[in-house]
Motif scaffolding. Structure first.
Motif, mmCIF file in Angstrom:
data_model
loop_
_atom_site.group_PDB
_atom_site.id
_atom_site.type_symbol
_atom_site.label_atom_id
_atom_site.label_comp_id
_atom_site.label_asym_id
_atom_site.label_seq_id
_atom_site.Cartn_x
_atom_site.Cartn_y
_atom_site.Cartn_z
ATOM 1 N N GLU A 50 0.843 -1.196 0.000
ATOM 2 C CA GLU A 50 0.000 0.000 0.000
ATOM 3 C C GLU A 50 0.886 1.257 0.000
ATOM 4 N N GLN A 53 2.448 1.663 -3.469
ATOM 5 C CA GLN A 53 1.463 2.193 -4.419
ATOM 6 C C GLN A 53 1.278 3.687 -4.208
ATOM 7 N N ARG A 57 2.063 6.725 -6.945
ATOM 8 C CA ARG A 57 1.017 7.686 -7.310
ATOM 9 C C ARG A 57 1.405 9.116 -6.982
#
Length: 89
Positions: A50, A53, A57
């Motif tokens: 997580e 990611q 981003r």
């Protein structure tokens, strides 16, 4: 140890360390290092993935590599005390 740390350990999470190597856009020839630690579940590492990611981003730095170390993977060797004497005479 905080109460949160104790509770997540009871849930089966163990301390996970990740060495994240990356390149910054303003210095693409320099390899940078970021060390991340959190309690996570091996072998899936949902908290780490997580975070990675989020990194991809929101952060402009390009990932080069990630090296993961987990408390369950690396441990001191165990030993057992034995009551007795070994005589080599």
């Amino acid at each position: 140890m905080s109460q949160r740390d104790f509770i997540v350990q009871l849930e089966g999470r163990r301390l996970t360390t990740a060495e994240i190597h990356y390149y910054r856009p303003d210095a693409p020839s320099l390899l940078q290092l970021f060390v991340w630690q959190e309690y996570d579940l091996a072998p899936d590492f949902p908290v780490l993935f997580e975070f990675l990611q989020h990194w991809q981003r929101e952060i402009e730095a390009a990932l080069h590599s990630v090296c993961i170390s987990h408390e369950g993977m690396i441990r001191p060797t165990g030993w057992l005390a034995v009551d007795g004497v070994i005589d080599f005479r």
